[in-house]
Design a protein around this motif. Sequence first.
Motif, short mmCIF file in Angstrom:
data_model
loop_
_atom_site.label_atom_id
_atom_site.label_comp_id
_atom_site.label_asym_id
_atom_site.label_seq_id
_atom_site.Cartn_x
_atom_site.Cartn_y
_atom_site.Cartn_z
N LEU A 120 0.82 -1.20 0.00
CA LEU A 120 0.00 0.00 0.00
C LEU A 120 0.86 1.26 0.00
N ALA A 121 1.90 1.27 0.83
CA ALA A 121 2.79 2.43 0.89
C ALA A 121 3.51 2.63 -0.45
N CYS A 122 3.94 1.54 -1.07
CA CYS A 122 4.61 1.64 -2.37
C CYS A 122 3.65 2.13 -3.44
N THR A 123 2.42 1.66 -3.41
CA THR A 123 1.43 2.07 -4.40
C THR A 123 1.11 3.55 -4.28
N VAL A 124 0.89 4.02 -3.06
CA VAL A 124 0.56 5.42 -2.85
C VAL A 124 1.74 6.32 -3.22
N SER A 125 2.94 5.96 -2.78
CA SER A 125 4.10 6.80 -3.10
C SER A 125 4.43 6.75 -4.59
N GLY A 126 4.26 5.58 -5.21
CA GLY A 126 4.48 5.49 -6.66
C GLY A 126 3.49 6.30 -7.46
N ALA A 127 2.22 6.27 -7.03
CA ALA A 127 1.20 7.08 -7.72
C ALA A 127 1.48 8.56 -7.54
N ALA A 128 1.89 8.96 -6.35
CA ALA A 128 2.21 10.37 -6.11
C ALA A 128 3.40 10.81 -6.96
N ALA A 129 4.43 9.97 -7.03
CA ALA A 129 5.60 10.32 -7.85
C ALA A 129 5.24 10.38 -9.33
N THR A 130 4.38 9.47 -9.77
CA THR A 130 3.96 9.48 -11.17
C THR A 130 3.20 10.76 -11.49
N LEU A 131 2.32 11.17 -10.62
CA LEU A 131 1.55 12.39 -10.85
C LEU A 131 2.44 13.63 -10.79
N MET A 132 3.44 13.61 -9.92
CA MET A 132 4.30 14.79 -9.78
C MET A 132 5.30 14.92 -10.93
N PHE A 133 5.82 13.82 -11.43
CA PHE A 133 6.92 13.89 -12.38
C PHE A 133 6.57 13.51 -13.81
N SER A 134 5.32 13.25 -14.09
CA SER A 134 4.95 12.93 -15.46
C SER A 134 3.93 13.93 -15.94
N LYS A 135 3.62 13.86 -17.22
CA LYS A 135 2.67 14.80 -17.80
C LYS A 135 1.24 14.31 -17.68
N GLY A 136 1.03 13.37 -16.82
CA GLY A 136 -0.30 12.82 -16.60
C GLY A 136 -0.21 11.33 -16.35
N LEU A 137 -1.24 10.81 -15.81
CA LEU A 137 -1.29 9.40 -15.51
C LEU A 137 -1.71 8.65 -16.77
N GLN A 138 -0.76 7.96 -17.38
CA GLN A 138 -1.04 7.25 -18.61
C GLN A 138 -1.07 5.76 -18.31
N PRO A 145 6.10 -5.05 -17.79
CA PRO A 145 7.30 -4.99 -16.95
C PRO A 145 7.07 -4.34 -15.60
N VAL A 146 6.26 -3.29 -15.57
CA VAL A 146 5.99 -2.60 -14.30
C VAL A 146 5.19 -3.51 -13.38
N LEU A 147 4.19 -4.18 -13.91
CA LEU A 147 3.39 -5.09 -13.10
C LEU A 147 4.22 -6.27 -12.60
N LEU A 148 5.08 -6.82 -13.45
CA LEU A 148 5.95 -7.92 -13.02
C LEU A 148 6.91 -7.47 -11.93
N MET A 149 7.43 -6.26 -12.08
CA MET A 149 8.33 -5.74 -11.06
C MET A 149 7.59 -5.62 -9.72
N GLY A 150 6.35 -5.17 -9.76
CA GLY A 150 5.57 -5.07 -8.54
C GLY A 150 5.29 -6.43 -7.91
N VAL A 151 4.96 -7.40 -8.75
CA VAL A 151 4.68 -8.75 -8.23
C VAL A 151 5.93 -9.36 -7.60
N PHE A 152 7.06 -9.25 -8.28
CA PHE A 152 8.28 -9.83 -7.74
C PHE A 152 8.78 -9.08 -6.50
N THR A 153 8.55 -7.79 -6.45
CA THR A 153 8.92 -7.04 -5.25
C THR A 153 8.08 -7.47 -4.07
N ALA A 154 6.79 -7.65 -4.31
CA ALA A 154 5.91 -8.10 -3.23
C ALA A 154 6.29 -9.51 -2.76
N LEU A 155 6.59 -10.40 -3.69
CA LEU A 155 7.01 -11.75 -3.32
C LEU A 155 8.33 -11.73 -2.55
#
Length: 121
Positions: free
Chosen positions: A32-50, A58-68
């Motif tokens: 949950l903490a990673c999801t919230v901080s990642g979403a905040a960083a995405t909104l702050m440093f990108s031109k929109g949530l795409q 790759p991003v989803l796999l990275m999240g799954v393997f990090t959680a495991l």
Amino acid sequence: MSGALSSGSSISLRLLGLKGEPPIRTLFWFALACTVSGAAATLMFSKGLQAEHVFSIPVLLMGVFTALGQWTQNIGWKKGKTLLCASVQFSAVIFAVIFGYLFFDEIPDAFTFLGILIIVA
């Protein structure tokens, strides 16, 4: 108690495990903490949530393997020996250096080799 918890995340995981905290609950709060901080960083440093970038394979796999990885680390710190868990955890630095060299042509400097020697010792 708060002093012991603030001494490091690994020791905190050890204490949580010894107090009977289920690893899956710790994993939930970590995710949950990673999801919230990642979403905040995405909104702050990108031109929109795409969605095509955020929900790419790759991003989803990275999240799954990090959680495991976090889940297995929680179980290891709960049941394992502290020095063995620390040694295995710090070996990730060595693998990161090896993968950086193999896949990204990164040349380790003298301090990197010194750190590897300290980890191995």
